[in-house]
Design a protein around this motif. Structure first.
Motif, PDB file in Angstrom:
ATOM      1  N   ASN A 168       0.837  -1.197   0.000  1.00  0.00           N
ATOM      2  CA  ASN A 168       0.000   0.000   0.000  1.00  0.00           C
ATOM      3  C   ASN A 168       0.874   1.250   0.000  1.00  0.00           C
ATOM      4  O   ASN A 168       1.829   1.350   0.765  1.00  0.00           O
ATOM      5  CB  ASN A 168      -0.898   0.016   1.244  1.00  0.00           C
ATOM      6  CG  ASN A 168      -1.934  -1.089   1.225  1.00  0.00           C
ATOM      7  OD1 ASN A 168      -2.358  -1.529   0.155  1.00  0.00           O
ATOM      8  ND2 ASN A 168      -2.367  -1.537   2.405  1.00  0.00           N
ATOM      9  N   SER A 170      -0.189  -1.645  -4.011  1.00  0.00           N
ATOM     10  CA  SER A 170      -1.117  -2.778  -3.927  1.00  0.00           C
ATOM     11  C   SER A 170      -2.224  -2.446  -2.951  1.00  0.00           C
ATOM     12  O   SER A 170      -1.985  -1.844  -1.904  1.00  0.00           O
ATOM     13  CB  SER A 170      -0.382  -4.041  -3.460  1.00  0.00           C
ATOM     14  OG  SER A 170      -1.298  -5.054  -3.119  1.00  0.00           O
ATOM     15  N   SER A 171      -3.461  -2.829  -3.304  1.00  0.00           N
ATOM     16  CA  SER A 171      -4.590  -2.660  -2.395  1.00  0.00           C
ATOM     17  C   SER A 171      -4.797  -3.896  -1.527  1.00  0.00           C
ATOM     18  O   SER A 171      -5.714  -3.943  -0.715  1.00  0.00           O
ATOM     19  CB  SER A 171      -5.862  -2.381  -3.204  1.00  0.00           C
ATOM     20  OG  SER A 171      -6.128  -3.456  -4.105  1.00  0.00           O
ATOM     21  N   GLU A 172      -3.944  -4.892  -1.711  1.00  0.00           N
ATOM     22  CA  GLU A 172      -4.091  -6.159  -0.996  1.00  0.00           C
ATOM     23  C   GLU A 172      -3.068  -6.310   0.125  1.00  0.00           C
ATOM     24  O   GLU A 172      -2.805  -7.427   0.594  1.00  0.00           O
ATOM     25  CB  GLU A 172      -3.954  -7.321  -1.980  1.00  0.00           C
ATOM     26  CG  GLU A 172      -4.946  -7.281  -3.133  1.00  0.00           C
ATOM     27  CD  GLU A 172      -4.706  -8.402  -4.121  1.00  0.00           C
ATOM     28  OE1 GLU A 172      -4.101  -9.426  -3.718  1.00  0.00           O
ATOM     29  OE2 GLU A 172      -5.107  -8.260  -5.280  1.00  0.00           O
ATOM     30  N   LEU A 198       2.820  -7.681  -0.545  1.00  0.00           N
ATOM     31  CA  LEU A 198       2.992  -8.886  -1.354  1.00  0.00           C
ATOM     32  C   LEU A 198       4.464  -9.012  -1.706  1.00  0.00           C
ATOM     33  O   LEU A 198       5.061  -8.081  -2.243  1.00  0.00           O
ATOM     34  CB  LEU A 198       2.151  -8.799  -2.633  1.00  0.00           C
ATOM     35  CG  LEU A 198       0.649  -8.554  -2.451  1.00  0.00           C
ATOM     36  CD1 LEU A 198      -0.016  -8.320  -3.804  1.00  0.00           C
ATOM     37  CD2 LEU A 198       0.003  -9.729  -1.728  1.00  0.00           C
TER      38      LEU A 198
END
Length: 771
Positions: A709, A730-732, A735
């Motif tokens: 993020n 990343s919105s997850e 990673l």
């Protein structure tokens, strides 16, 4: 005021004017006295505050020399055109008449100026013979007690840690070398009574003092200057030693420039007590430098004469005397003056230049010695253009030792920037040098006042530590200095075994370090036969197993039990220090790890015996198919039998973010992350515009990077052509080991990859996949 007597001469095309000061205007109680040793037969005595001489109508000049006599060390005051006075350092010439010294200062003198030499309240009595004004060196030897601050050579490096760290990159040769040889050898080796002899011999009751009394005499009569004078090096064979260092496996060599004793082992411009003028009458550093380069070894110089060590710790004990016995109260030879040398071997030399003036140990960085220290370093690097320089001193200023504030503090960035800028001229703009300073973090942290500087300074140089090896993998390269025995030769000394040397090398290399090893020389320059054999044993082992050492990088963990891990050219190496010629399980090399792929082959270097293996979740279990013979030509049986290297081939031979060939000035490194990154490390940028670069060979390349993020973007450029902009946000959540970009069907051959931080938010590089 009477007409001045002026002599106009020329030296090196610079006009020099000499003024006999007895013809100057006298102020206060200044008095003319006769002295047939003075240049004009008379002197002016300044004895009390307010006494002064005044000279008018001076020509344009850049330098002022005052020929004076004094009984004490202190200052006099000099003013131009009634401006605030400048303090000029003076010290004892041994008498107020008949023995003279020159105080020389840089001073901008405009045309027609008036010069005043004054005694203010804090100044000391002096006799003035004459003054000299002009440009250049005034045909005089440098006055090392009135040198100006050292300016930083022109170039991109500025004298600030932040500025240096943003553009410095450790050169490839250093990252490849891993092992260096050191000649920690100087006049203190002559008595063969161990390290710090130049201090211990002046400490009543110390074992080195007792040895000195028995073998040389009392230090009031036979001092350290006499040790220097009688240092004989007739058994020094630098060619043979350099052959040995290279055979041992060293990739660079470091010569002793000057130790805490303050004696320079080169043709020193700013220290007359040097090996060319005193003792051996040889430019030792110059000889070492020439021969090291002839042997294709990188060359370095060690500097130990820092103001805290030399001015603060070594000089101060020399101004004392015995507190008991027949010599009670008799000053040691450090209080002798240039006058005391008349008719002796050291006639014309000033002991103050070796021993310093009487002083306490307060504020060594602000002492008159500090500028001299800086100029002597500059003199040596200018003469010999070393590939590296080492300082036996802390980079910061928060440590105290023996009651002295230690560290180079504000002097350090100037030293570093000056060296780096000068080196760019030697190497046609390429950064190809290394500087070592101590106590950057760790147990002896010298940045306790400003800990935020630690990661900054780590990127600005190669930090070093004496004996203490870093306990974990370091994000940035470091060096550990160690000695095979005492730092200076001591009769009866015992030596570290060859097996122990290899153990220490691998502990360093597996943690991203390099080891510099001193082979302790006799005072006369040779090595004991036992030590020669140890060095040869180390060399045989290094020649067989060097691929696990030279050019290697740490694995995701540095080791376990008696095993050290390294990586090189896609393979993982396990150096086993207690090889039993039987089954061994390496738990760090288990299946399913973040760095090691599926193992396809295990080999033991230097042996044709096949290795059977099983890789599972418990580790990599290796079994030799037959007896592995000891390494031939090694006398140390423990090394020959117990220290073996396994080469492990696997299918995840990615190119890591810090592998050979990478340059990333201004980027940060993190290791030991424990977040499932390849090799447990990342190279990170927080500065848009910064560039991570490397070359590769192949027709396929993929960039592996973490996403998170708020991360920024990177531009991918191959062979100067823009390829793509990659968003690493990343919105997850976080990673790891993500395929960020791949380039297929590239032309076969060599390519240059630049990854540019192009947007807000930090970015990181983890690895490349190259085919």
């Amino acid at each position: 005021m009477m007409a001045l007597i002026c002599l106009l001469i020329f030296a090196n095309r610079d006009a020099i004017l000499i003024y006999e000061v007895e013809e100057a205007m006298l102020v206060g109680n200044a008095t003319i006295k006769a002295d047939n040793t003075a240049s004009g037969g008379q002197i002016v005595a300044l004895t009390k505050p307010g006494d002064a001489i005044s000279i008018s109508k001076l020509p344009v000049a850049e330098k002022l020399a005052i020929r004076y006599a004094s009984l004490h060390a202190g200052t006099i005051s000099v003013a131009i055109n009634n401006q605030p006075a400048v303090k000029v350092n003076v010290h004892s010439s041994g008498a107020l008449t008949g023995s003279y010294l020159h105080a020389i200062v840089d001073m901008a003198i405009p045309k027609g100026a008036k010069l005043d030499i004054v005694l203010n309240a804090s100044d000391i009595a002096v006799s003035i013979d004459k003054i000299i004004v002009g440009k250049g060196d005034l045909s005089l030897q440098p006055d090392i007690w009135n040198l100006p601050p050292l300016p930083v050579a022109d170039g991109p490096y500025k004298a600030g840690w932040e500025e240096i760290s943003r553009i410095y990159t450790v050169p490839a040769w250093w990252r490849e070398a891993k092992f260096g040889a050191w000649s920690h050898w100087d006049p203190q080796s002559m008595p063969e009574q161990g390290d710090w002899y130049a201090r211990g011999m002046y400490q009543e009751g110390h074992w080195q003092y007792n040895h000195h009394l028995q073998h040389f005499g009392h230090p009031s009569e036979y001092g350290y200057k006499d040790i220097c004078h009688n240092w004989v090096i007739d058994r020094w064979d630098p060619e043979a030693l350099m052959d040995l260092y290279k055979d041992m496996g060293a990739r660079y060599f470091v010569a002793m420039g000057v130790h805490h004793d303050n004696f320079d082992c080169w043709d020193s411009k700013y220290q007359p007590w040097n090996s060319v003028r005193v003792g051996p009458k040889v430019d030792i550093v110059g000889v070492w430098e020439k021969i090291a380069r002839q042997h294709d070894l990188r060359f370095g110089i060690g500097f130990h004469h820092s103001p805290p060590r030399t001015w603060g710790q070594f000089m101060t004990v020399r101004y004392t005397s015995d507190k008991s016995g027949t010599k009670q109260g008799m000053p040691y030879d450090a209080l002798q003056t240039i006058a005391d040398g008349k008719g002796l071997w050291w006639e014309g030399m000033d002991p103050v230049d070796l021993y310093g003036t009487v002083h306490d140990s307060k504020d060594p960085l602000l002492s008159p010695y500090a500028n001299q220290f800086m100029w002597r370093v500059d003199d040596a690097i200018t003469k010999y253009q070393p590939d590296m320089i080492y300082f036996d001193e802390a980079a910061g200023d928060s440590l105290v030792d023996l009651g002295v504030n230690m560290g180079l503090g504000f002097l350090a960035p100037t030293l570093v920037a000056n060296y780096y800028n000068k080196s760019l001229n030697w190497h046609q703009g390429k950064m190809d040098v290394v500087i070592n300073l101590k106590c950057v973090g760790g147990y002896y942290n010298s940045f306790k006042k400003n800990p935020e500087l630690i990661p900054v300074v780590e990127r600005a140089l190669v930090k070093s530590t004496e004996f203490i090896i870093e306990s974990e993998i370091m994000a940035y390269p470091f060096q550990t200095e160690t000695s095979i025995s005492d730092w200076h030769y001591r009769k009866g000394q015992e030596y570290m075994s060859a097996h122990k040397v290899i153990e220490l090398i691998m502990q360093n290399v597996s943690r991203n370090g390099t080891m510099l090893l001193n082979l302790t020389q006799h005072g006369r320059g040779d090595l004991d036969p036992e030590l020669v054999q140890i060095a040869k044993d180390v060399g045989v082992w290094m020649k067989m197993n060097g691929e696990a050492v030279y050019g290697s990088r740490p694995f995701e963990i540095w080791g376990e039990q008696a095993v050290s891990y390294t990586r090189n050219n896609g393979s993982v190496y396990a150096t086993i220090l207690n090889w039993e010629d039987s089954v061994v399980t390496l738990s760090a090399l288990r299946s399913g790890g973040n760095t090691l792929g599926k193992v396809s082959k295990v080999e033991i270097l230097g042996s044709g015996v096949a290795m059977s293996f099983l890789q599972d979740e418990k580790g990599l279990t290796v079994t030799p198919d037959g007896p592995v013979q000891p390494i031939p030509d090694i006398v140390d049986k423990t090394l020959a039998e117990k220290c073996r290297v396994l080469r492990i081939t696997h299918d995840k031979s990615w190119f890591n973010d810090d592998d050979p060939g990478v340059t990333a000035p201004g980027w940060l490194r993190q290791c030991n992350r424990g977040t499932d990154d390849f090799n447990n490390d990342l190279t990170i940028s927080e500065t848009p515009g910064s560039v991570w670069s490397c070359s590769f060979t192949g027709n396929y390349m993929a960039v592996i990077a973490p996403k998170e993020n708020g991360a920024g973007k990177i531009d991918v450029v191959i062979d100067g052509k823009y390829q793509a902009t990659i968003d690493l946000s990343s919105s997850e959540g976080s990673l790891t080991q993500q395929l960020a970009y791949e380039a297929e069907n590239l032309p076969s051959g060599n390519h240059l990859l630049n990854i540019i931080h192009s947007g807000k938010g930090r970015v990181a590089i983890d690895a490349l996949i190259i085919k």
